[in-house]
Design a protein around this motif. Structure first.
Motif, PDB file in Angstrom:
ATOM      1  N   GLY A 180      45.045  65.046 110.911  1.00 41.15           N
ATOM      2  CA  GLY A 180      45.662  66.457 110.478  1.00 41.15           C
ATOM      3  C   GLY A 180      46.569  66.787 111.884  1.00 41.15           C
ATOM      4  O   GLY A 180      46.263  66.384 113.033  1.00 41.15           O
ATOM      5  N   ILE A 181      47.761  67.093 111.624  1.00 39.84           N
ATOM      6  CA  ILE A 181      48.675  67.274 112.736  1.00 39.84           C
ATOM      7  C   ILE A 181      49.229  68.628 112.863  1.00 39.84           C
ATOM      8  O   ILE A 181      49.406  69.407 111.668  1.00 39.84           O
ATOM      9  N   GLU A 182      49.345  69.391 113.631  1.00 40.19           N
ATOM     10  CA  GLU A 182      49.506  70.918 113.831  1.00 40.19           C
ATOM     11  C   GLU A 182      50.207  71.150 115.442  1.00 40.19           C
ATOM     12  O   GLU A 182      49.775  70.540 116.096  1.00 40.19           O
ATOM     13  N   GLY A 216      47.002  73.546 110.195  1.00 39.22           N
ATOM     14  CA  GLY A 216      46.130  74.981 110.216  1.00 39.22           C
ATOM     15  C   GLY A 216      44.901  74.554 110.983  1.00 39.22           C
ATOM     16  O   GLY A 216      44.677  73.810 111.737  1.00 39.22           O
ATOM     17  N   THR A 217      43.847  75.351 110.378  1.00 33.84           N
ATOM     18  CA  THR A 217      42.478  75.263 110.811  1.00 33.84           C
ATOM     19  C   THR A 217      41.640  74.325 109.972  1.00 33.84           C
ATOM     20  O   THR A 217      40.448  74.500 110.169  1.00 33.84           O
ATOM     21  N   ALA A 233      44.880  77.081 116.388  1.00 31.74           N
ATOM     22  CA  ALA A 233      44.496  76.485 114.936  1.00 31.74           C
ATOM     23  C   ALA A 233      43.764  75.022 115.128  1.00 31.74           C
ATOM     24  O   ALA A 233      42.592  74.704 114.436  1.00 31.74           O
ATOM     25  N   LEU A 234      44.182  74.378 115.941  1.00 35.45           N
ATOM     26  CA  LEU A 234      43.521  72.957 116.138  1.00 35.45           C
ATOM     27  C   LEU A 234      42.059  72.975 116.618  1.00 35.45           C
ATOM     28  O   LEU A 234      41.235  72.455 116.399  1.00 35.45           O
ATOM     29  N   LYS A 243      47.900  67.272 118.037  1.00 34.72           N
ATOM     30  CA  LYS A 243      48.694  68.384 118.309  1.00 34.72           C
ATOM     31  C   LYS A 243      50.253  67.702 118.389  1.00 34.72           C
ATOM     32  O   LYS A 243      50.553  66.569 119.001  1.00 34.72           O
ATOM     33  N   GLY A 244      51.160  68.045 117.341  1.00 34.54           N
ATOM     34  CA  GLY A 244      52.298  67.680 117.128  1.00 34.54           C
ATOM     35  C   GLY A 244      53.182  68.374 116.183  1.00 34.54           C
ATOM     36  O   GLY A 244      52.971  69.324 115.831  1.00 34.54           O
ATOM     37  N   ASP A 245      54.560  67.807 116.259  1.00 31.34           N
ATOM     38  CA  ASP A 245      55.509  68.561 115.544  1.00 31.34           C
ATOM     39  C   ASP A 245      56.014  67.908 114.412  1.00 31.34           C
ATOM     40  O   ASP A 245      56.472  66.795 114.201  1.00 31.34           O
TER      41      ASP A 245
END
Ligand SMILES: C[S@@+](CC[C@H](N)C(=O)[O-])C[C@H]1O[C@@H](n2cnc3c(N)ncnc32)[C@H](O)[C@@H]1O
Length: 252
Positions: free
Chosen positions: A83-85, A66-67, A90-91, A120-122
């Motif tokens: 952190g992956i999001e 998230g943030t 949010a990133l 940025k990732g899933d």
């Protein structure tokens, strides 16, 4: 200057990404608080006091960060955090906050202070990390919206990249005793077991009975502690009583 938000997915624009992106642009569900939740702080305290595991120097991964409220905190405490999001919005907020806090934006283990990198990732996909990369992984209400097949990858991947003896914290939605969850399943059911589609938001969420949670996670991890917790979630300025599982786990 290199963009700290490196895109590691090259997939078509996914429906789920759309839903989360919309949510961050016009929040009905998520908050943009920049301090960790009490439950997450409770787990960090457990690591420090009960497991004699200081956060300083830990290689940590925040799934669906998230943030960055938890990632930035861990980095401030001296951990080397990734952190992956899935949501770019949010990133961006997470990166801005890390900058304000003066945190180095790298996941270099060589750094002797805490640091944080955002990707940025899933989390329902193969993760771009080697085996046994992390001492600590946290999933703070992030995997609830995965499909069953994505969840299968999420648990295998989490297990693969966590070091033996490493710690895993999961906060997830609980079905037991949750009147609102049962209503949602009845009125707005999803396609898969114990799922519903959040009206207006269009987000599919899974809720867990204790039996199912234990059966699923204990195939991969030792569940050291499992606690049911009631919180109030705000959706569209209305407050709903919801139950959550807080699971403190480690890798066999
Ligand atoms: C309820 S929010 C919690 C955010 C954060 N963990 C926290 O505690 O503040 C769930 C987060 O998971 C992210 N998310 C959901 N599905 C994801 C996926 N497949 N891959 C990466 N992030 C995902 C969402 O974009 C959102 O930021």
């Amino acid at each position: 200057m290199e963009d700290p938000v490196r895109s590691i997915i090259d997939l078509k624009f996914m429906a789920q990404e759309n839903v989360w992106e919309r949510e961050y642009q016009n929040s009905k569900l998520v908050t943009k608080d920049d301090k960790p939740q009490t439950d997450t702080l409770g787990f960090f305290k457990y690591l420090k006091r009960d497991k004699k595991t200081p956060l300083e120097g830990l290689r940590a991964l925040d799934l669906g960060c998230g943030t960055g409220r938890n990632s930035n905190y861990l980095a401030q405490e001296g951990a080397v955090v990734t952190g992956i999001e899935i949501s770019s919005t949010a990133l961006r907020l997470a990166v801005e906050r890390a900058k304000e806090l003066g945190l180095p934006q790298t996941a270099s283990v060589a750094s002797n202070t805490g640091s944080v990198e955002y990707l940025k990732g899933d989390i329902g996909f193969i993760l771009p990390f080697g085996n046994d990369s992390f001492d600590l992984i946290i999933d703070v209400t992030s995997s609830n919206s995965l499909t069953e097949s994505e969840r299968g990858l999420y648990i295998q991947e989490t297990h693969r990249i966590l070091k033996s003896g490493g710690n895993f914290f999961v906060k997830t939605l609980c079905k037991d005793g949750d009147h609102n969850a049962k209503n949602l399943i009845k009125l707005s059911p999803g396609k898969e077991k114990d799922t519903y589609i959040m009206p207006e938001i269009g987000l599919t969420e899974r809720v867990w009975s204790k039996e199912d949670f234990v059966e699923y996670y204990s195939r991969y991890f030792i569940i050291e502690k499992l606690e049911k917790k009631t919180n109030y979630s705000r959706i569209n300025n209305q407050s709903y009583k919801r139950n959550f599982w807080l699971a403190y786990m480690s890798k066999k």
